[in-house]
Design a protein around this motif. Structure first.
Motif, PDB file in Angstrom:
ATOM      1  N   UNK A 187       0.848  -1.189   0.000  1.00 31.38           N
ATOM      2  CA  UNK A 187       0.000   0.000   0.000  1.00 31.38           C
ATOM      3  C   UNK A 187       0.882   1.236   0.000  1.00 31.38           C
ATOM      4  N   UNK A 188       0.710   2.074  -1.014  1.00 26.53           N
ATOM      5  CA  UNK A 188       1.492   3.308  -1.104  1.00 26.53           C
ATOM      6  C   UNK A 188       0.905   4.338  -0.143  1.00 26.53           C
ATOM      7  N   UNK A 192       6.075   7.184  -3.998  1.00 31.16           N
ATOM      8  CA  UNK A 192       7.346   6.463  -3.967  1.00 31.16           C
ATOM      9  C   UNK A 192       7.617   5.712  -2.688  1.00 31.16           C
ATOM     10  N   UNK A 193       6.652   5.668  -1.761  1.00 28.50           N
ATOM     11  CA  UNK A 193       6.848   5.010  -0.466  1.00 28.50           C
ATOM     12  C   UNK A 193       5.702   4.034  -0.232  1.00 28.50           C
ATOM     13  N   UNK A 194       6.026   2.749  -0.202  1.00 28.89           N
ATOM     14  CA  UNK A 194       5.018   1.700  -0.102  1.00 28.89           C
ATOM     15  C   UNK A 194       5.295   0.813   1.097  1.00 28.89           C
ATOM     16  N   UNK A 195       4.254   0.496   1.855  1.00 33.35           N
ATOM     17  CA  UNK A 195       4.346  -0.468   2.945  1.00 33.35           C
ATOM     18  C   UNK A 195       3.984  -1.843   2.407  1.00 33.35           C
ATOM     19  N   UNK A 196       4.839  -2.830   2.712  1.00 31.17           N
ATOM     20  CA  UNK A 196       4.644  -4.198   2.230  1.00 31.17           C
ATOM     21  C   UNK A 196       4.588  -5.128   3.438  1.00 31.17           C
ATOM     22  N   UNK A 209       9.231   0.081   1.197  1.00 33.47           N
ATOM     23  CA  UNK A 209       9.824   0.026  -0.136  1.00 33.47           C
ATOM     24  C   UNK A 209       9.830   1.434  -0.719  1.00 33.47           C
ATOM     25  N   UNK A 210      10.992   1.846  -1.228  1.00 34.65           N
ATOM     26  CA  UNK A 210      11.178   3.165  -1.823  1.00 34.65           C
ATOM     27  C   UNK A 210      11.444   3.012  -3.311  1.00 34.65           C
ATOM     28  N   UNK A 211      10.801   3.843  -4.115  1.00 32.12           N
ATOM     29  CA  UNK A 211      11.010   3.834  -5.561  1.00 32.12           C
ATOM     30  C   UNK A 211      11.049   5.259  -6.078  1.00 32.12           C
ATOM     31  N   UNK A 212      12.120   5.583  -6.816  1.00 34.18           N
ATOM     32  CA  UNK A 212      12.228   6.907  -7.407  1.00 34.18           C
ATOM     33  C   UNK A 212      13.283   6.879  -8.506  1.00 34.18           C
TER      34      UNK A 212
END
Length: 304
Positions: A187-188, A192-196, A209-212
């Motif tokens: 869940x974002x 760019x920041x998602x909790x898994x 989880x970080x994505x950029x």
């Protein structure tokens, strides 16, 4: 402090304390010196020549999309804890946080990977009347609904109840705690920041989880306590609520990260703290990625 750039996201490690040598045998009892000796790459950063594990407590402070985000808040000062290494600390954690550009009043979001005493302590600090008040008064605090519901409804030993009373419930009572329904695919909660979900250590634990900019990183929480668990994924923690599930979760995460460019940031890994997961026979190893900046690591005796 060390920092890493994940596209447009900056990640700072904010040190609290290095944990004493006795922590390793207690926390990861199957990670004996004989087991550690099978994996020479653990020395010298992650284990000593005697096979003793190096472990630390720190937070990760993120600059992301104009937000200042703190992932976990350590042990905290002045709190009564059953673990003597955590009891009545007096460290310059807030000064370190402020030096990184995260004064308590500037933090926008606090993410709690799970509700253990070494991840929630700086949620609060004492007021003049002795009550525990939120430290980050302008922030929303997030944790998984599953995690909060588990502890809120459980029959608790005194030490766990005390932790909730001084570090979690005051935040809830001030209306600052948000409970997130974390989907199985993640869940974002910010761009760019998602909790898994990474259950097993606790029922509702999450990884971050970080994505950029085509780059990515994963902050472990206590899904992985120490790099020895890359080499020996079946090695679990004495405080895992569901050890079998924790091992499955860890193995699945490591399999997903193996031989990718995703940075693994360990919530209890000592410096260099970050690394890339690489296959090593039937298991894995960590290739350190120290990040930039100078490390101001705390020692076990770094208490004012």
């Amino acid at each position: 402090m060390s920092r890493w750039e994940i596209g447009d996201i900056t990640v700072h490690r904010i040190d609290e304390i290095a944990l004493p040598a006795a922590t390793g045998p207690w926390l990861l009892p199957d990670a004996t010196p004989q087991v550690v000796a099978r994996h020479p790459w653990l020395e010298p950063d992650f284990a000593g020549a005697d096979g003793g594990l190096r472990l630390a407590v720190h937070s990760f402070a993120l600059e992301i999309g104009g937000l200042r985000v703190l992932v976990d808040t350590g042990i905290g000062n002045g709190k009564n804890r059953a673990n003597p290494a955590w009891h009545q600390l007096d460290t310059p954690y807030l000064e370190r946080l402020t030096a990184a550009g995260f004064a308590p009043s500037d933090v926008d979001l606090v993410i709690l990977t799970h509700l253990h005493a070494d991840h929630v302590g700086w949620n609060t600090r004492p007021a003049a009347d002795g009550s525990w008040q939120p430290t980050f008064t302008g922030a929303r605090y997030l944790t998984a609904r599953t995690e909060y519901s588990h502890w809120d409804g459980a029959e608790l030993e005194e030490s766990r109840r005390q932790m909730l009373d001084d570090s979690v419930r005051p935040v809830h009572e001030h209306g600052l705690l948000d409970l997130v329904d974390v989907a199985s695919e993640g869940t974002e909660v910010a761009p760019g920041l998602t909790l898994v979900p990474t259950p097993g250590h606790t029922p509702g634990q999450v990884a971050v989880v970080l994505n950029s900019g085509g780059r990515s990183a994963v902050i472990t929480g206590d899904c992985v306590h120490h790099p020895v668990q890359l080499a020996e994924p079946a090695v679990g923690s004495c405080v895992d609520i569901d050890p079998a599930q924790a091992a499955r979760t860890r193995a699945r995460l490591l399999e997903q990260l193996a031989d990718t460019d995703t940075l693994l940031l360990g919530s209890h890994f000592p410096a260099p703290t970050g690394g890339l997961v690489r296959r090593d026979g039937d298991a894995f190893r960590l290739v350190p990625q120290p990040g930039s900046g100078t490390s101001a690591s705390a020692s076990a005796g770094d208490q004012r």
